[in-house]
Motif scaffolding. Structure first.
Motif, mmCIF file in Angstrom:
data_model
loop_
_atom_site.group_PDB
_atom_site.id
_atom_site.type_symbol
_atom_site.label_atom_id
_atom_site.label_comp_id
_atom_site.label_asym_id
_atom_site.label_seq_id
_atom_site.Cartn_x
_atom_site.Cartn_y
_atom_site.Cartn_z
ATOM 1 N N ASN A 1 1.077 -1.063 0.200
ATOM 2 C CA ASN A 1 -0.125 0.251 -0.131
ATOM 3 C C ASN A 1 1.175 0.909 0.058
ATOM 4 O O ASN A 1 1.176 2.141 -1.222
ATOM 5 C CB ASN A 1 -1.206 0.126 1.013
ATOM 6 C CG ASN A 1 -2.032 -1.255 0.529
ATOM 7 O OD1 ASN A 1 -2.268 -1.959 0.129
ATOM 8 N ND2 ASN A 1 -2.289 -1.322 2.384
ATOM 9 N N TYR B 1 -2.816 15.365 -6.385
ATOM 10 C CA TYR B 1 -2.154 13.363 -5.559
ATOM 11 C C TYR B 1 -3.030 13.784 -4.433
ATOM 12 O O TYR B 1 -2.554 14.929 -3.550
ATOM 13 C CB TYR B 1 -1.230 13.052 -6.028
ATOM 14 C CG TYR B 1 -0.427 13.445 -7.181
ATOM 15 C CD1 TYR B 1 -0.492 12.720 -7.928
ATOM 16 C CD2 TYR B 1 1.001 14.631 -7.003
ATOM 17 C CE1 TYR B 1 0.571 12.948 -9.336
ATOM 18 C CE2 TYR B 1 1.215 14.580 -8.934
ATOM 19 C CZ TYR B 1 1.304 13.473 -9.556
ATOM 20 O OH TYR B 1 1.674 13.228 -11.004
ATOM 21 N N GLU B 2 -4.316 13.612 -4.362
ATOM 22 C CA GLU B 2 -4.947 12.388 -2.553
ATOM 23 C C GLU B 2 -3.888 11.509 -2.515
ATOM 24 O O GLU B 2 -4.574 10.361 -3.086
ATOM 25 C CB GLU B 2 -6.195 12.553 -3.363
ATOM 26 C CG GLU B 2 -6.786 13.519 -3.464
ATOM 27 C CD GLU B 2 -7.227 14.401 -2.097
ATOM 28 O OE1 GLU B 2 -7.345 13.588 -1.078
ATOM 29 O OE2 GLU B 2 -7.024 15.904 -2.137
ATOM 30 N N LEU B 3 -3.055 12.014 -1.631
ATOM 31 C CA LEU B 3 -2.916 10.638 -0.327
ATOM 32 C C LEU B 3 -3.558 10.335 -0.081
ATOM 33 O O LEU B 3 -3.337 11.385 0.996
ATOM 34 C CB LEU B 3 -1.051 11.454 0.294
ATOM 35 C CG LEU B 3 -0.099 11.753 -1.859
ATOM 36 C CD1 LEU B 3 1.703 11.873 -0.960
ATOM 37 C CD2 LEU B 3 -0.372 10.165 -2.554
ATOM 38 N N LYS B 4 -3.815 9.058 0.577
ATOM 39 C CA LYS B 4 -4.368 8.740 1.188
ATOM 40 C C LYS B 4 -3.141 7.937 2.769
ATOM 41 O O LYS B 4 -2.150 7.757 2.558
ATOM 42 C CB LYS B 4 -4.662 6.994 0.858
ATOM 43 C CG LYS B 4 -5.343 7.171 0.761
ATOM 44 C CD LYS B 4 -7.178 6.070 0.770
ATOM 45 C CE LYS B 4 -6.141 5.395 -0.401
ATOM 46 N NZ LYS B 4 -6.624 5.137 -2.102
ATOM 47 N N HIS B 5 -3.233 8.609 4.381
ATOM 48 C CA HIS B 5 -2.339 8.061 5.260
ATOM 49 C C HIS B 5 -2.796 6.673 5.185
ATOM 50 O O HIS B 5 -3.042 5.929 5.214
ATOM 51 C CB HIS B 5 -2.592 8.602 6.855
ATOM 52 C CG HIS B 5 -2.905 10.013 6.436
ATOM 53 N ND1 HIS B 5 -1.709 10.566 5.502
ATOM 54 C CD2 HIS B 5 -3.878 11.236 7.112
ATOM 55 C CE1 HIS B 5 -1.873 11.806 6.251
ATOM 56 N NE2 HIS B 5 -2.876 12.095 6.753
ATOM 57 N N VAL B 6 -1.712 5.530 4.792
ATOM 58 C CA VAL B 6 -1.233 4.016 5.048
ATOM 59 C C VAL B 6 -1.232 3.145 6.184
ATOM 60 O O VAL B 6 -1.599 2.600 7.106
ATOM 61 C CB VAL B 6 -0.442 3.890 4.677
ATOM 62 C CG1 VAL B 6 -0.461 1.292 4.152
ATOM 63 C CG2 VAL B 6 -0.698 4.655 2.991
ATOM 64 N N THR C 1 7.245 13.111 0.713
ATOM 65 C CA THR C 1 5.828 12.607 0.674
ATOM 66 C C THR C 1 5.573 10.510 1.119
ATOM 67 O O THR C 1 4.628 10.368 2.203
ATOM 68 C CB THR C 1 6.073 11.900 -1.027
ATOM 69 O OG1 THR C 1 6.286 12.905 -1.734
ATOM 70 C CG2 THR C 1 4.672 10.884 -1.355
ATOM 71 N N VAL D 1 2.308 10.298 3.816
ATOM 72 C CA VAL D 1 2.063 8.810 3.407
ATOM 73 C C VAL D 1 1.803 8.076 4.972
ATOM 74 O O VAL D 1 0.856 7.089 4.869
ATOM 75 C CB VAL D 1 2.040 7.612 2.531
ATOM 76 C CG1 VAL D 1 1.915 6.355 2.534
ATOM 77 C CG2 VAL D 1 2.020 8.099 1.109
ATOM 78 N N SER E 1 2.598 1.936 -3.271
ATOM 79 C CA SER E 1 0.953 2.225 -4.450
ATOM 80 C C SER E 1 0.771 3.335 -4.564
ATOM 81 O O SER E 1 1.096 4.491 -4.912
ATOM 82 C CB SER E 1 0.328 1.639 -4.493
ATOM 83 O OG SER E 1 -0.561 1.395 -3.238
ATOM 84 N N GLU E 2 1.311 4.663 -2.872
ATOM 85 C CA GLU E 2 0.202 5.760 -2.255
ATOM 86 C C GLU E 2 1.471 6.388 -2.987
ATOM 87 O O GLU E 2 1.579 7.659 -3.724
ATOM 88 C CB GLU E 2 0.176 5.692 -1.020
ATOM 89 C CG GLU E 2 -0.864 5.643 -0.711
ATOM 90 C CD GLU E 2 -1.567 6.294 -1.095
ATOM 91 O OE1 GLU E 2 -2.159 8.047 -1.676
ATOM 92 O OE2 GLU E 2 -2.905 5.187 -2.171
ATOM 93 N N LYS F 1 2.496 7.285 -7.022
ATOM 94 C CA LYS F 1 1.488 8.719 -7.273
ATOM 95 C C LYS F 1 2.563 9.857 -7.760
ATOM 96 O O LYS F 1 1.704 10.175 -8.718
ATOM 97 C CB LYS F 1 0.609 8.771 -6.262
ATOM 98 C CG LYS F 1 -1.394 7.644 -5.671
ATOM 99 C CD LYS F 1 -1.567 8.431 -4.889
ATOM 100 C CE LYS F 1 -3.303 7.251 -4.587
ATOM 101 N NZ LYS F 1 -3.830 7.624 -4.176
#
Length: 321
Positions: A20, A202-207, A65, A69, A23-24, A27
Motif C-alpha cells: 500500500n 494528488y490525494e495521498l491516503k495515510h497508510v 511524500t 503517507v 502504491s501511494e 502516485k
C-alpha cells in the motif's frame, strides 16, 4: 496498532502495508523503486539513512511524500555553514514571566530531513548525530526525549566538495543505509516532466500511523533467523576487514579499513525486514545480499590503490558474495 492473533498474521499485515505504501508513494514519485524500498526498510528497522545523489533527483519530495503517507510529522533542515547546534535542537528562552522555557527546534519531529548534511560544521553535525543515537537532545544540561518514531534522512551531494565538512567514518557508521540515487531512465524522465509541468493534484491516503510503525519495528526484531543466515551476515562484515584471517584477497589489496560490528547488526535487521515486506517469515541469504550494499558501502574505506585503479566499493562488496 491493531492486535494480531499471531506474529504470522502481523508479518502478512506488514507485507500488505508495504504494498500500500509503495502504491501511494508511486502516485508522486516516478521510478526510484529500489530507493523507496530501502528507505522503508530502514524506517521499519528503526535505522537512519543517508541519500547520496546529485541535485534535482527528488530527494526532498521523496522524504516529504513518505512522511505524508505515514501520517508523521515532518521537518526539513537546510544545513548551511552558519547553522548552530541550538538552531536544530532548540534553546532556552526567557518568557514574559521571567522564566526560562525550552523552545523546541526542528529535531522534534518524526521524520527529519537533514538536507546537505556535509555543508554544516562538525559541531552541528555532532548535535544531530547525538539525537540519532540517543533519541534525545541535551540543552543546558537537561535531557529532552524526542517523539517516537524518530527517523533521520540525510542528503549529500557527491559532486561539489568545496566548502563542505565530510562526515567522519565514526559518524557515517550511525546511518543504517547509504542509498545512492541515480538519474531516471529516459521513459521515467518523460513521465516526470509530463506530471510536473501540468496541473495535477494528488490525494495521498495515510497508510500507517506512528503506533503501527512502532509495532512493526518490534515485530521485525521478533522475526526468527536461521543460524546459517546469521553467520553469513556476520562473515560478510568480517570479510571486509583487511589484515584479518577472514579477509579476501581483494579486501587486502584495495581496502584500508573495514566494517565494524554495527554492520553485522544492520545486515541481520535489514534482512529480516526485507524478508517480511515480501511476506516471508524468516530471512535467507538472498535477503542479506539484497541489502548488503546499502549497509557496507559507507563502512569500508578504499585505499589509494583502489582509487588509482578505479575500484569502487560496489565491486569490493560484490566480490564478497
Amino acid at each position: 496498532m491493531q492486535n494480531f492473533n499471531s506474529d504470522v498474521e502481523a508479518v502478512d499485515a506488514l507485507a500488505q502495508s508495504y504494498k500500500n505504501l509503495k502504491s501511494e508513494i508511486g502516485k508522486v514519485i516516478v521510478g526510484q523503486d529500489e530507493v523507496v524500498k530501502a528507505v522503508i526498510i530502514s524506517l521499519f528497522s528503526n535505522g537512519h539513512s543517508l541519500l547520496v545523489g546529485v541535485p534535482g533527483l527528488a530527494k526532498t519530495l521523496l522524504v516529504s511524500t513518505i512522511a505524508e503517507v505515514l501520517d508523521l510529522e515532518f521537518k526539513r533542515i537546510q544545513f548551511t555553514p552558519d547553522l548552530m547546534p541550538s538552531d536544530i535542537t532548540g534553546s532556552e528562552i526567557l518568557d514574559e514571566d521571567r522564566h526560562f522555557r525550552f523552545n523546541k527546534g526542528p529535531l522534534f519531529a518524526n521524520i527529519v530531513l537533514a538536507d546537505e548534511i556535509n555543508r554544516t560544521p562538525p559541531k552541528t553535525q555532532a548535535a544531530l548525530l547525538e539525537a540519532m543515537q540517543e533519541r534525545s537532545v541535551t540543552v543546558s544540561g537537561v535531557r529532552h526525549p524526542l517523539s517516537m518514531p524518530f527517523f533521520v534522512l540525510a542528503t549529500q551531494n557527491p559532486i561539489e566538495q568545496e566548502g563542505t565538512y565530510p562526515l567522519p567514518e565514526a559518524q557515517l557508521d550511525r546511518f543504517m543505509f547509504n542509498i545512492p540515487l541515480d538519474y531516471p531512465s529516459y521513459e521515467e524522465e518523460i513521465r516526470v516532466v509530463k506530471g510536473t509541468t501540468t496541473i495535477q493534484n494528488y490525494e495521498l491516503k495515510h497508510v500507517l500511523t506512528d503506533m503501527d510503525i512502532l509495532g512493526f519495528q518490534q515485530l521485525i526484531r521478533k522475526i526468527p533467523i536461521a543460524d546459517n543466515v546469521l553467520e553469513y551476515a556476520v562473515s560478510l562484515a568480517t570479510k571486509t576487514r583487511p589484515g584479518t584471517d577472514r579477509a579476501t584477497q581483494m579486501v587486502n589489496d584495495y581496502i584500508s579499513w573495514g566494517a565494524g560490528p554495527r554492520a553485522s547488526q544492520y545486515l541481520v535487521l535489514g534482512a529480516k525486514c526485507h524478508a517480511a515486506i515480501q511476506g516471508k517469515y524468516s530471512p535467507d541469504i538472498e535477503d542479506v545480499q539484497a541489502i548488503a550494499k546499502y549497509v557496507l558501502r559507507h563502512r569500508i574505506v578504499r585505499n589509494y590503490k583502489a582509487e588509482a585503479e578505479g575500484i569502487n566499493e560496489e565491486k569490493v562488496i560484490e566480490s564478497l558474495f
